[in-house]
Enzyme design. Structure first.
Site, short mmCIF file in Angstrom:
data_model
loop_
_atom_site.label_atom_id
_atom_site.label_comp_id
_atom_site.label_asym_id
_atom_site.label_seq_id
_atom_site.Cartn_x
_atom_site.Cartn_y
_atom_site.Cartn_z
N LYS A 9 0.83 -1.21 0.00
CA LYS A 9 0.00 0.00 0.00
C LYS A 9 0.87 1.26 0.00
O LYS A 9 2.09 1.18 0.21
CB LYS A 9 -0.92 -0.04 1.23
CG LYS A 9 -1.90 -1.23 1.21
CD LYS A 9 -2.80 -1.23 2.45
CE LYS A 9 -3.75 -2.44 2.45
NZ LYS A 9 -4.69 -2.43 3.60
N TYR A 49 -12.08 -3.04 -3.39
CA TYR A 49 -12.62 -3.07 -2.02
C TYR A 49 -14.14 -3.05 -1.99
O TYR A 49 -14.74 -2.60 -1.01
CB TYR A 49 -12.06 -1.90 -1.22
CG TYR A 49 -10.67 -2.15 -0.64
CD1 TYR A 49 -10.42 -3.27 0.17
CD2 TYR A 49 -9.62 -1.27 -0.88
CE1 TYR A 49 -9.16 -3.50 0.70
CE2 TYR A 49 -8.35 -1.50 -0.33
CZ TYR A 49 -8.13 -2.61 0.46
OH TYR A 49 -6.89 -2.85 1.00
N ASN A 112 -1.75 -0.12 7.27
CA ASN A 112 -1.27 -1.48 7.59
C ASN A 112 -0.44 -2.12 6.47
O ASN A 112 -0.33 -3.34 6.38
CB ASN A 112 -2.41 -2.37 8.08
CG ASN A 112 -3.50 -2.56 7.05
OD1 ASN A 112 -3.34 -2.13 5.90
ND2 ASN A 112 -4.58 -3.21 7.43
N HIS A 115 -1.70 -5.43 1.42
CA HIS A 115 -2.95 -6.18 1.24
C HIS A 115 -2.65 -7.59 0.77
O HIS A 115 -1.71 -7.81 0.01
CB HIS A 115 -3.83 -5.51 0.16
CG HIS A 115 -4.90 -6.44 -0.36
ND1 HIS A 115 -6.09 -6.63 0.31
CD2 HIS A 115 -4.93 -7.27 -1.44
CE1 HIS A 115 -6.81 -7.53 -0.35
NE2 HIS A 115 -6.13 -7.93 -1.42
N GLU A 126 -9.45 -10.72 -7.54
CA GLU A 126 -8.52 -9.59 -7.47
C GLU A 126 -7.44 -9.66 -8.55
O GLU A 126 -7.09 -8.64 -9.15
CB GLU A 126 -7.91 -9.52 -6.06
CG GLU A 126 -8.96 -9.12 -5.02
CD GLU A 126 -8.51 -9.35 -3.58
OE1 GLU A 126 -7.33 -9.70 -3.35
OE2 GLU A 126 -9.37 -9.18 -2.68
#
Ligand code: RTP
Ligand code: MG
Length: 148
Positions: A9, A49, A112, A115, A126
């Site tokens: 990310k 998402y 965080n 992913h 995905e």
């Protein structure tokens, strides 16, 4: 062979963790079969998402994930979907085991670092969102005999 979708990310990129993260999956024995460095459009991020649409954190999550470049990847190998999730840690970094990526490098749930697909269905979905089939390169590796 099983495949999963992983993405470093924007916070992971800005914090110079790309090399460290890729090295962990390489050292484990998994094979990198696709990779691109992009700033996702809001459309792409929303598709990725979509399961979280309507939740309180959703718009902020899209703002964050489109705020800078990310490293989108497909990794391949036995058990890679569940094992990558274990290597990544829990959603909340403070609940993640030390030794996991989020446990070692993160503090905040909204920052965080990485992913990872959470199931076979989401991995296939995905990978299809982020990559065309011709952008994925499987190859024979002489090391495979030492991994399997
Ligand atoms: P990811 O999809 O990004 O790999 O993360 P995950 O499976 O561990 O967690 P998930 O439930 O799918 O949530 C997606 C991302 O949304 C952000 N989030 N914020 N503020 C909050 O309570 C909250 N909950 C989730 C996190 O960045 C999480 O990674
Ligand atoms: Mg998730």
């Amino acid at each position: 062979m099983e495949r999963t979708f992983l993405a470093i990310k924007p916070d992971g990129v800005q914090r110079k963790l790309i090399g460290e993260i890729i090295a962990r999956f390489e050292k484990k024995g998994y094979k990198l079969v696709a990779m691109k460095y992009i700033v996702p459009t809001r459309d792409l991020a929303a598709k990725h998402y979509e399961e979280h649409k309507g939740k309180g954190f959703y718009e902020g999550l899209l703002d964050f994930i489109t705020s800078g470049p990310i490293v989108a990847m497909v990794w391949q190998g036995k058990g890679v979907i569940a094992t990558a999730r274990k290597m990544i840690g829990q959603t909340k970094p403070l609940e993640s085991e030390c030794g996991s990526i989020r446990g070692d490098y993160g503090i905040e749930v909204g920052r965080n670092i990485i992913h990872g697909s959470d199931s076979l269905d989401s991995a296939e979905r995905e990978i299809g969102i982020w990559f065309k089939e011709e952008e994925i390169f499987d190859y024979e590796s002489s090391l495979d005999v030492w991994v399997y």
